[in-house]
Design a protein around this motif. Structure first.
Motif, mmCIF file in Angstrom:
data_model
loop_
_atom_site.group_PDB
_atom_site.id
_atom_site.type_symbol
_atom_site.label_atom_id
_atom_site.label_comp_id
_atom_site.label_asym_id
_atom_site.label_seq_id
_atom_site.Cartn_x
_atom_site.Cartn_y
_atom_site.Cartn_z
ATOM 1 N N LEU A 431 0.933 -1.329 0.021
ATOM 2 C CA LEU A 431 0.020 -0.042 0.136
ATOM 3 C C LEU A 431 0.868 1.252 -0.052
ATOM 4 O O LEU A 431 0.426 2.213 -0.679
ATOM 5 N N ILE A 432 1.871 1.097 0.730
ATOM 6 C CA ILE A 432 2.879 2.295 0.987
ATOM 7 C C ILE A 432 3.590 2.718 -0.677
ATOM 8 O O ILE A 432 3.678 3.635 -0.938
ATOM 9 N N ALA A 433 3.742 1.564 -1.311
ATOM 10 C CA ALA A 433 4.404 1.687 -2.737
ATOM 11 C C ALA A 433 3.314 2.280 -3.676
ATOM 12 O O ALA A 433 3.637 3.084 -4.480
ATOM 13 N N ARG A 434 2.077 1.792 -3.492
ATOM 14 C CA ARG A 434 0.973 2.369 -4.261
ATOM 15 C C ARG A 434 0.764 3.760 -4.000
ATOM 16 O O ARG A 434 0.441 4.535 -4.866
ATOM 17 N N ILE A 435 0.863 4.495 -2.913
ATOM 18 C CA ILE A 435 0.715 5.780 -2.395
ATOM 19 C C ILE A 435 2.001 6.390 -2.872
ATOM 20 O O ILE A 435 1.609 7.531 -3.439
ATOM 21 N N GLY A 436 2.951 6.024 -2.691
ATOM 22 C CA GLY A 436 4.242 6.762 -3.416
ATOM 23 C C GLY A 436 4.516 6.692 -4.991
ATOM 24 O O GLY A 436 4.810 7.751 -5.268
ATOM 25 N N PHE A 437 3.810 5.770 -5.408
ATOM 26 C CA PHE A 437 3.949 5.721 -6.910
ATOM 27 C C PHE A 437 2.487 5.400 -7.526
ATOM 28 O O PHE A 437 2.400 4.129 -7.880
ATOM 29 N N PRO A 438 1.867 6.236 -7.763
ATOM 30 C CA PRO A 438 0.416 6.012 -8.068
ATOM 31 C C PRO A 438 0.545 5.361 -9.498
ATOM 32 O O PRO A 438 -0.608 5.002 -9.893
ATOM 33 N N MET A 439 1.271 5.521 -10.315
ATOM 34 C CA MET A 439 1.450 4.761 -11.506
ATOM 35 C C MET A 439 1.275 3.352 -11.377
ATOM 36 O O MET A 439 0.811 2.741 -12.178
ATOM 37 N N ILE A 440 1.495 2.725 -10.136
ATOM 38 C CA ILE A 440 1.483 1.386 -10.163
ATOM 39 C C ILE A 440 -0.157 1.124 -10.384
ATOM 40 O O ILE A 440 -0.357 -0.091 -10.964
ATOM 41 N N ASP A 441 -0.815 1.819 -9.640
ATOM 42 C CA ASP A 441 -2.324 1.680 -9.646
ATOM 43 C C ASP A 441 -3.011 1.553 -11.199
ATOM 44 O O ASP A 441 -3.877 0.707 -11.616
ATOM 45 N N ARG A 442 -2.321 2.469 -12.060
ATOM 46 C CA ARG A 442 -2.763 2.631 -13.407
ATOM 47 C C ARG A 442 -2.268 1.326 -14.092
ATOM 48 O O ARG A 442 -2.962 0.822 -15.195
ATOM 49 N N ILE A 443 -0.981 0.617 -13.863
ATOM 50 C CA ILE A 443 -0.687 -0.250 -14.701
ATOM 51 C C ILE A 443 -1.004 -1.605 -14.060
ATOM 52 O O ILE A 443 -1.342 -2.511 -14.903
ATOM 53 N N PHE A 444 -1.087 -1.914 -12.819
ATOM 54 C CA PHE A 444 -1.653 -2.927 -12.090
ATOM 55 C C PHE A 444 -2.468 -2.523 -11.301
ATOM 56 O O PHE A 444 -2.186 -2.502 -10.019
ATOM 57 N N PRO A 445 -3.788 -2.341 -11.684
ATOM 58 C CA PRO A 445 -4.823 -2.150 -10.747
ATOM 59 C C PRO A 445 -5.019 -3.105 -9.516
ATOM 60 O O PRO A 445 -4.929 -4.308 -9.801
ATOM 61 N N ASP A 446 -5.211 -2.608 -8.303
ATOM 62 C CA ASP A 446 -5.522 -3.659 -7.101
ATOM 63 C C ASP A 446 -6.863 -4.015 -7.284
ATOM 64 O O ASP A 446 -7.870 -3.228 -6.866
ATOM 65 N N LYS A 447 -7.304 -5.162 -7.569
ATOM 66 C CA LYS A 447 -8.551 -5.984 -7.688
ATOM 67 C C LYS A 447 -9.159 -6.176 -6.111
ATOM 68 O O LYS A 447 -10.356 -6.315 -6.275
ATOM 69 N N SER A 448 -8.275 -6.319 -5.377
ATOM 70 C CA SER A 448 -8.843 -6.507 -3.785
ATOM 71 C C SER A 448 -9.395 -5.168 -3.128
ATOM 72 O O SER A 448 -9.925 -5.226 -2.213
ATOM 73 N N SER A 449 -8.863 -4.104 -3.813
ATOM 74 C CA SER A 449 -9.234 -2.967 -3.121
ATOM 75 C C SER A 449 -10.763 -2.558 -3.412
ATOM 76 O O SER A 449 -11.454 -2.932 -4.493
ATOM 77 N N ASN A 450 -11.529 -2.006 -2.329
ATOM 78 C CA ASN A 450 -12.959 -1.192 -2.484
ATOM 79 C C ASN A 450 -13.030 -0.090 -3.057
ATOM 80 O O ASN A 450 -13.469 0.723 -2.514
ATOM 81 N N SER A 451 -12.651 -0.161 -4.147
ATOM 82 C CA SER A 451 -12.677 1.405 -4.960
ATOM 83 C C SER A 451 -14.133 1.651 -5.114
ATOM 84 O O SER A 451 -15.113 0.727 -5.475
ATOM 85 N N PHE A 452 -14.537 2.859 -4.823
ATOM 86 C CA PHE A 452 -16.340 3.125 -4.871
ATOM 87 C C PHE A 452 -16.264 4.516 -5.667
ATOM 88 O O PHE A 452 -15.359 5.343 -4.952
ATOM 89 N N SER A 453 -17.158 4.822 -6.469
ATOM 90 C CA SER A 453 -17.666 5.978 -7.051
ATOM 91 C C SER A 453 -18.915 6.460 -6.475
ATOM 92 O O SER A 453 -19.948 5.731 -6.792
ATOM 93 N N TYR A 454 -18.825 7.441 -6.089
ATOM 94 C CA TYR A 454 -19.947 8.072 -5.107
ATOM 95 C C TYR A 454 -21.031 8.406 -6.130
ATOM 96 O O TYR A 454 -20.538 9.045 -7.153
ATOM 97 N N PRO A 455 -22.301 8.136 -5.984
ATOM 98 C CA PRO A 455 -23.224 8.328 -7.098
ATOM 99 C C PRO A 455 -23.440 9.894 -7.137
ATOM 100 O O PRO A 455 -23.364 10.753 -6.041
ATOM 101 N N GLN A 456 -23.745 10.446 -8.469
ATOM 102 C CA GLN A 456 -23.848 11.754 -8.618
ATOM 103 C C GLN A 456 -25.206 12.205 -8.566
ATOM 104 O O GLN A 456 -26.170 11.467 -9.304
ATOM 105 N N LEU A 457 -25.431 13.141 -7.501
ATOM 106 C CA LEU A 457 -26.982 13.426 -7.258
ATOM 107 C C LEU A 457 -27.522 14.296 -8.379
ATOM 108 O O LEU A 457 -28.778 14.400 -8.414
#
Length: 652
Positions: A431-457
């Protein structure tokens, strides 16, 4: 503390005193110790006084200085009185009796438009400079007090609250769709990123950190405070940093204890409010005063559904703080029978606009009410602490060490962090590596993370018509009213203090509750001296030796009990019981929600699909654990917006 109002004619027409009376009559729903007005041919000033500080008792406000030909009306408590007395060379014999408004007037006589830069405290004021035929005013750096105004070609009117301005015969009550678009798009607690607008098209507000000047029929706004323009403080040792913090924080707390009434403080089980209470108790003890603390607790029949690292009932930690600090009369309230739904109309009246913090509305108001019953004049809190005194995310700081290839220190920190916060030493490294180097998430998305997009009202068509997404995109603001999510936590903190809109919503609530209950909410963690000091510190002062929020933890040795001071595993959560409280109201609540789906006026602004998604969950019955469901939160926001829209005249 006061509600202030005034009229100024830009043309040669004399003031209509009946209009001044309309302004002042709108304040009559608030308690007052005195009500006073002052007028000249083109200017009217009024003040609905509530005496909080010893100097304010029997104060003449508005105040006219005959020698300097200056008049002032002010809603202010100034905290750096001694510094100003010395700078302004005020006679020592005059200092104990000089009011804060007179002190502001003296400062204006010396520094003119630069005056707000020299003031520390919570303030909104307007000054009539008779010699220069000029009206000048300002709001403190974080907008702790509100200041609204109306202006057309001929007239300017101002007020602490909106209702008096709407009472004037020439002010139309019309919806500001630009404000509503911003309000709907931002999923967080911020109301609008344009801090000069309000829900009413005809009414604006002076933004935090700004002054207003009206001269020669021209209105000018000037930003006078830029908090992040500070140099990094370099001291020789950790001990020197702690001593410096304790000194400046103690000054901020002590200066906020000035009242002829009792002193109270909101108290949770955490560090921020605990630090405020512990630094306040000692000087109060010297005055033979007891500190009253006010804490919210869930109802007895609420079953905490949150994960084990959260705590809805914080009494164990609160009581530890109370017993350790001493000199405290503690009060606990569960506000049995109160709920977010039943409070909506009253809260809309208080706020004069839609609000988003419905989960906590009933107890935020309730604590003011209970503090008022106890005779409290000043109610302390630590609301800004997360960005100042208790700043410090361990994992984000460790990402800096990783990027700077400081391996030895990083692994030393991880070893100590695992001992203090629990868990394996290296479990957080990915997690520290992903925070420090955001491009990791773009190249290797973390499928275990609970990413959530708040609905637009917001209704997509309304969004397109107002161009709100384009506007936010050009400003680099995301849907939460923050910088783009690609920016790191340190850039977001800087932006938090650079952008004045972050302050408005919370301080609107504080000002208007304070007027209703005749007490002043004051936050030492938001003192401008404390803010600047905290922003000047190197990051290693906030995270070190396995401690996050390290500065406040190290600075409260002998101030707070260790189970509170060193707690890195349990977090208090408030408001998760809002749906549980609504069980008795459920059928009434559901009926009103179902009507939203057919309300054409509401659906011009709000996305019908979001309402339908929420309704599908409501119809299945009340489930207290759904209190954190975004769809149900948006449904409640829609209901609040709808009730507000019904207060606007048809076609307004």
């Amino acid at each position: 503390m006061s509600a202030i109002a005034g009229l100024y004619h830009l043309n040669q027409e004399p003031i209509d005193l009946q209009h001044g009376e309309l302004l002042m009559n709108s304040f009559r729903k608030f308690p007052a110790d005195s009500i006073q007005v002052w007028n000249d041919e083109k200017i009217f000033l009024g003040c609905h006084n509530q005496w909080i500080t010893p100097e304010s008792v029997n104060e003449t406000l508005p105040f006219y200085d005959y020698a300097r030909q200056l008049a002032i009306t002010a809603d202010a408590i100034i905290d750096n009185r001694d510094e100003l007395f010395n700078r302004l060379q005020v006679e020592k014999s005059d200092r104990p009796y000089m009011t804060d408004s007179q002190l502001i007037l003296l400062a204006y006589h010396k520094w003119g438009d630069e005056t707000p830069k020299y003031l520390v405290g919570d303030f909104a004021f307007m000054i009539w400079d008779q010699k220069q035929r000029k009206l000048f005013g300002a709001r403190d750096f974080s907008g702790s007090r509100t200041l609204y105004y109306f202006k057309n070609e001929d007239k300017l009117a101002f007020s602490t609250t909106i209702e008096p301005l709407l009472a004037l015969p020439y002010v139309e009550k019309r919806l500001n769709e630009e404000w509503l678009a911003e309000y709907l798009v931002i999923s967080g607690m911020i109301d609008a990123v344009d801090s000069s607008i309000t829900p009413y098209l005809t009414i604006n507000q002076v933004p935090p950190s700004h002054s207003i000047s009206i001269e020669n029929n021209k209105i000018t706004f000037k930003r006078y405070s830029y908090l992040t323009e500070v140099e990094t403080l370099k001291l020789k040792s950790n001990e020197e940093y702690i001593e410096a913090f304790q000194s400046i924080f103690q000054e901020a707390v002590t200066s906020r204890l000035r009242t002829h009434k009792k002193v109270g403080s909101q108290l949770s089980g955490g560090l921020d409010s605990g630090a405020v209470v512990s630094f306040a108790a000692q000087p109060l003890r010297k005055q033979n005063k007891e500190l009253h603390t006010f804490s919210y607790i869930p109802p007895d029949d609420f079953e905490d559904f949150t994960p084990r690292y959260y705590m809805a009932d914080e009494r164990p930690y609160i009581k530890s703080t109370v017993e350790f600090v001493g000199g405290i009369k503690d009060h606990y309230y569960n506000f049995q029978g109160k709920d977010s739904f039943s409070e909506i109309d009253d809260f809309l009246e208080i706020m004069e606009m839609p609000y988003k913090f419905f989960e906590n509305s009933f107890w935020l108001k309730g604590i003011f009410e209970k503090a008022n019953e106890e005779g409290v004049g000043v109610l302390l809190n630590g609301d800004r602490g997360n960005f100042t005194i208790s700043w410090g995310s361990a994992l984000d700081y460790y990402s800096i060490l990783l990027k700077k290839v400081k391996w030895v220190r990083l692994f030393q920190e991880l070893n100590q962090y695992s001992k203090k916060a629990g868990g394996a030493r290296l479990r957080n490294l990915p997690l520290i590596a992903r925070i420090g180097f955001p491009m990791i998430d773009r190249i290797f998305p973390d499928k275990s993370s609970n990413s959530f997009s708040y609905p637009q009202l917001i209704n997509p068509e309304f969004a397109e018509n107002t161009g709100i997404y384009k506007k936010f995109g050009e400003q680099g603001i995301n849907q939460r009213g923050q910088m783009s999510s690609s920016d790191n936590i340190y850039q977001m903190r800087k932006r938090h203090f650079d952008d004045v809109f972050n302050w408005n919503a919370g301080n609107t609530l504080s000002t208007k509750l304070s007027l209703r209950y005749s007490l002043w909410k004051r936050d030492p963690s938001n003192d401008i001296r404390v803010v600047r000091f905290c922003l000047s510190l190197p990051e290693h002062q906030y995270v070190q030796n396995g401690l996050d929020r390290a500065l406040i933890r190290r600075s409260t040795v002998n101030y707070l009990p260790d189970n509170v001071r060193l707690n890195q595993t349990i977090r208090g959560v408030q408001g998760v019981d809002w749906m549980h409280r609504m069980i008795p109201q459920w059928e009434t609540y559901k009926t009103e929600l179902e009507q939203l789906n057919t309300d054409k006026n509401l659906l011009k602004y709000v996305d019908a699909q979001v309402i339908q998604d929420g309704l599908s969950k409501v119809k299945s019955g009340v489930k207290p654990e759904q209190a954190i469901d975004p769809n149900l939160k948006l449904l409640m926001r829609s209901l609040i917006i709808n009730r507000f829209l019904k207060k606007i005249p048809e076609g307004g």
